[in-house]
Design a protein around this motif. Sequence first.
Motif, PDB file in Angstrom:
ATOM      1  N   SER A   1       0.878  -0.944   0.098  1.00 48.05           N
ATOM      2  CA  SER A   1       0.034   0.199   0.004  1.00 48.05           C
ATOM      3  C   SER A   1       0.785   1.293   0.063  1.00 48.05           C
ATOM      4  O   SER A   1       0.526   2.267  -0.850  1.00 48.05           O
ATOM      5  N   GLY A   2       1.936   1.131   0.724  1.00 45.78           N
ATOM      6  CA  GLY A   2       2.628   2.423   0.855  1.00 45.78           C
ATOM      7  C   GLY A   2       3.466   2.791  -0.598  1.00 45.78           C
ATOM      8  O   GLY A   2       3.675   3.663  -0.938  1.00 45.78           O
ATOM      9  N   ALA A   3       3.937   1.509  -1.097  1.00 42.85           N
ATOM     10  CA  ALA A   3       4.626   1.454  -2.461  1.00 42.85           C
ATOM     11  C   ALA A   3       3.613   2.215  -3.552  1.00 42.85           C
ATOM     12  O   ALA A   3       4.010   3.122  -4.185  1.00 42.85           O
ATOM     13  N   ASN A   4       2.424   1.703  -3.462  1.00 44.51           N
ATOM     14  CA  ASN A   4       1.510   2.251  -4.304  1.00 44.51           C
ATOM     15  C   ASN A   4       0.977   3.593  -4.272  1.00 44.51           C
ATOM     16  O   ASN A   4       0.923   4.444  -5.184  1.00 44.51           O
ATOM     17  N   ASN A   5       0.898   3.800  -3.070  1.00 44.39           N
ATOM     18  CA  ASN A   5       0.521   5.418  -2.671  1.00 44.39           C
ATOM     19  C   ASN A   5       1.617   6.332  -3.123  1.00 44.39           C
ATOM     20  O   ASN A   5       1.517   7.556  -3.835  1.00 44.39           O
ATOM     21  N   ALA A   6       2.904   5.924  -2.793  1.00 41.31           N
ATOM     22  CA  ALA A   6       4.035   6.953  -3.301  1.00 41.31           C
ATOM     23  C   ALA A   6       4.276   6.970  -4.637  1.00 41.31           C
ATOM     24  O   ALA A   6       4.410   8.118  -5.204  1.00 41.31           O
ATOM     25  N   LEU A   7       3.959   5.773  -5.461  1.00 40.21           N
ATOM     26  CA  LEU A   7       4.172   6.159  -6.875  1.00 40.21           C
ATOM     27  C   LEU A   7       2.999   6.757  -7.421  1.00 40.21           C
ATOM     28  O   LEU A   7       3.273   7.463  -8.342  1.00 40.21           O
ATOM     29  N   ARG A   8       1.942   6.770  -6.910  1.00 43.65           N
ATOM     30  CA  ARG A   8       0.768   7.806  -7.530  1.00 43.65           C
ATOM     31  C   ARG A   8       1.073   9.114  -7.247  1.00 43.65           C
ATOM     32  O   ARG A   8       0.884  10.012  -7.919  1.00 43.65           O
ATOM     33  N   GLU A   9       1.545   9.307  -5.725  1.00 42.91           N
ATOM     34  CA  GLU A   9       2.056  10.798  -5.445  1.00 42.91           C
ATOM     35  C   GLU A   9       3.091  11.266  -6.485  1.00 42.91           C
ATOM     36  O   GLU A   9       3.180  12.449  -7.000  1.00 42.91           O
ATOM     37  N   VAL A  10       4.063  10.315  -6.547  1.00 42.90           N
ATOM     38  CA  VAL A  10       5.028  10.699  -7.453  1.00 42.90           C
ATOM     39  C   VAL A  10       4.425  10.980  -8.987  1.00 42.90           C
ATOM     40  O   VAL A  10       4.886  12.052  -9.682  1.00 42.90           O
ATOM     41  N   GLY A  11       3.745  10.114  -9.483  1.00 44.48           N
ATOM     42  CA  GLY A  11       2.854  10.444 -10.649  1.00 44.48           C
ATOM     43  C   GLY A  11       2.081  11.732 -10.691  1.00 44.48           C
ATOM     44  O   GLY A  11       2.142  12.519 -11.630  1.00 44.48           O
ATOM     45  N   GLY A  12       1.446  12.033  -9.393  1.00 47.31           N
ATOM     46  CA  GLY A  12       0.757  13.336  -9.514  1.00 47.31           C
ATOM     47  C   GLY A  12       1.658  14.289  -9.662  1.00 47.31           C
ATOM     48  O   GLY A  12       1.530  15.618 -10.271  1.00 47.31           O
ATOM     49  N   ALA A  13       2.671  14.432  -9.198  1.00 51.77           N
ATOM     50  CA  ALA A  13       3.791  15.303  -8.828  1.00 51.77           C
ATOM     51  C   ALA A  13       4.459  15.812 -10.480  1.00 51.77           C
ATOM     52  O   ALA A  13       4.482  16.666 -11.003  1.00 51.77           O
ATOM     53  N   LEU A  14       4.777  14.523 -11.072  1.00 46.25           N
ATOM     54  CA  LEU A  14       5.260  14.485 -12.474  1.00 46.25           C
ATOM     55  C   LEU A  14       4.266  15.006 -13.339  1.00 46.25           C
ATOM     56  O   LEU A  14       4.651  15.665 -14.142  1.00 46.25           O
ATOM     57  N   GLY A  15       3.032  14.793 -13.011  1.00 48.16           N
ATOM     58  CA  GLY A  15       2.008  15.201 -14.064  1.00 48.16           C
ATOM     59  C   GLY A  15       1.803  16.838 -14.027  1.00 48.16           C
ATOM     60  O   GLY A  15       1.470  17.438 -15.006  1.00 48.16           O
ATOM     61  N   VAL A  16       1.736  17.363 -12.711  1.00 49.99           N
ATOM     62  CA  VAL A  16       1.691  18.792 -12.756  1.00 49.99           C
ATOM     63  C   VAL A  16       3.039  19.623 -13.395  1.00 49.99           C
ATOM     64  O   VAL A  16       2.970  20.571 -13.707  1.00 49.99           O
ATOM     65  N   ALA A  17       4.106  18.896 -13.211  1.00 49.34           N
ATOM     66  CA  ALA A  17       5.318  19.605 -13.569  1.00 49.34           C
ATOM     67  C   ALA A  17       5.425  19.439 -15.225  1.00 49.34           C
ATOM     68  O   ALA A  17       5.589  20.276 -15.714  1.00 49.34           O
ATOM     69  N   VAL A  18       5.125  18.303 -15.567  1.00 52.96           N
ATOM     70  CA  VAL A  18       5.258  17.930 -17.114  1.00 52.96           C
ATOM     71  C   VAL A  18       4.216  18.926 -17.814  1.00 52.96           C
ATOM     72  O   VAL A  18       4.235  19.686 -18.682  1.00 52.96           O
ATOM     73  N   LEU A  19       2.913  18.423 -17.469  1.00 58.51           N
ATOM     74  CA  LEU A  19       1.688  19.333 -17.949  1.00 58.51           C
ATOM     75  C   LEU A  19       1.880  20.754 -17.745  1.00 58.51           C
ATOM     76  O   LEU A  19       1.396  21.717 -18.857  1.00 58.51           O
ATOM     77  N   GLY A  20       2.466  21.295 -16.845  1.00 59.80           N
ATOM     78  CA  GLY A  20       2.637  22.580 -16.455  1.00 59.80           C
ATOM     79  C   GLY A  20       3.676  22.961 -17.414  1.00 59.80           C
ATOM     80  O   GLY A  20       3.458  24.221 -17.812  1.00 59.80           O
ATOM     81  N   ALA A  21       4.830  22.582 -17.564  1.00 58.58           N
ATOM     82  CA  ALA A  21       5.913  22.836 -18.422  1.00 58.58           C
ATOM     83  C   ALA A  21       5.536  22.889 -19.940  1.00 58.58           C
ATOM     84  O   ALA A  21       5.874  23.902 -20.619  1.00 58.58           O
ATOM     85  N   VAL A  22       4.555  22.200 -20.271  1.00 61.51           N
ATOM     86  CA  VAL A  22       4.035  21.923 -21.798  1.00 61.51           C
ATOM     87  C   VAL A  22       3.012  23.417 -21.755  1.00 61.51           C
ATOM     88  O   VAL A  22       3.337  24.111 -22.956  1.00 61.51           O
ATOM     89  N   PHE A  23       2.355  23.453 -20.472  1.00 66.12           N
ATOM     90  CA  PHE A  23       1.474  24.742 -20.919  1.00 66.12           C
ATOM     91  C   PHE A  23       2.264  25.832 -21.055  1.00 66.12           C
ATOM     92  O   PHE A  23       1.817  26.930 -21.730  1.00 66.12           O
ATOM     93  N   ALA A  24       3.382  26.093 -20.123  1.00 65.18           N
ATOM     94  CA  ALA A  24       4.086  27.546 -20.351  1.00 65.18           C
ATOM     95  C   ALA A  24       4.755  27.489 -21.474  1.00 65.18           C
ATOM     96  O   ALA A  24       5.017  28.848 -21.971  1.00 65.18           O
ATOM     97  N   ALA A  25       5.367  26.279 -22.138  1.00 66.88           N
ATOM     98  CA  ALA A  25       5.928  26.588 -23.327  1.00 66.88           C
ATOM     99  C   ALA A  25       5.113  27.009 -24.712  1.00 66.88           C
ATOM    100  O   ALA A  25       5.626  27.584 -25.416  1.00 66.88           O
TER     101      ALA A  25
END
Length: 486
Positions: A395-419
Amino acid sequence: MNEPTTRRTGATWTLIITSAAGFMAALDNLVVTTALPSIRADLGGALSDLQWTVNAYTLTFAVLLMLGAALGDRFGRRRLFVVGLTVFTGASAGAALAPGIEALIAARAIQGLGAAIMMPLTLTLLTAAVPAARRGAALGIFSAVTGLAVASGPLVGGSLTEHLSWQWIFWLNVPVGLVLLPLAALRLKESYAPNARLDVPGTLLVSGGLFGLVHALVNGQEDGWTSAPTLTGLLVGTALLGGFVLHGFRHRNPMLPMRLFKNRAFLGINLAGLLMFLGMFGSIFLLTQFMQGVLGYSPTEAGLRMLPWTGMPLLVAPFAGILSDRIGGRPVVAAGLALQALGLALFALVIGPDVSYAAQLPALIVGGFGMALYFAPAASVLMASVRPAEQGIASGANNALREVGGALGVAVLGAVFAARGGYGSPTAFTDGTVPAVWIGAVAVALAALAALLIPRTKQAGGVVVGGTATAGSAGEPARSGGLART
């Protein structure tokens, strides 16, 4: 009261307590986003300070999830659940009372610590309390509540900020936490992982690695993707996580045995979760701003118009959990992710500076239905893919991977939005949002393909369970020896 009745009562209380706690922790992922202008007007602070009011929680949550699960296995899951809930409730009050932006950021980080201890133990406690025959429905309800919390964060935050004040997005947690604390101490059953030991080297490696990666991802757009802090975080974080992987293969009792990823169900559901949160989290982050900044809705109006998407898990997920018990988790998870990808693609096709709500409605409905189908069986597939003694770590591994995915999503999609666009005008905002949401749709489509890694299994008697093992003794997932893969 006879034993079956007592057990049913215990399972019901466990579902109520863990679902309420999971809702609070998941809600705080995005609840702050619509309150940022009010927070800045009240407390001041630069743009980077405002970003950290969101990132401090996400970062601490992701980094310490594995440690929270390990502590629960070692010292008692109910005991550590109560500790995490206490820390989270106290930090929520601290955030509401924060006299300045620095104090608010610190309180948000402590909130993340409490959530990281509490959140991975919710699934373990619930799985242990609910008989295998009813586990799919119970986990479906739990997943519907937590999934709704993630998606409805902007609505709750916007409504409280608009009609009361931004402090109430944090005060909301306090009475709920104070009610849950005595219930958790009295109603939850204590459990431990057999022969559990704290893996100090593994804890340091994974915490340091996730800190480096998530810190770089959430600050990459501001610092620059080729800046020294960003590159250092990515390189050091990757190196430490590589060391954690090697440690998981070589250590006698690692906190996350790498052999778990040889199980196709465990690998598939975790990879799907990471990619799904990447696409969904990043898209919600932009689409809620699009509705307010381009279409002119107030925070409450924007949240209400997203209800066909955000509210669907609460309606559909319990039935999807029962369906997954009948036909297996793999087809339900894969179909849900495919529908969510389709919903994001429909959004990318129609959004524009003057798009009507009627034109957005099909995307909202399809995406919401898909999200509900995913959240319902995902937890059940995860819990059934490992032995009971390893469910806390899983459960801890699954939640950690999902949170990392969320942070990556905000960062990547935000970078595309800014570009590709920006905040300069409605047209510029749309120009940046469209390609970003397309990337979100592709990420969720890849998650659907990852879900197909989950094996389709059935009991010897011929009942298909598809990754949601229901054989074996009560309260335990079926052993692989009792399943036939097809």
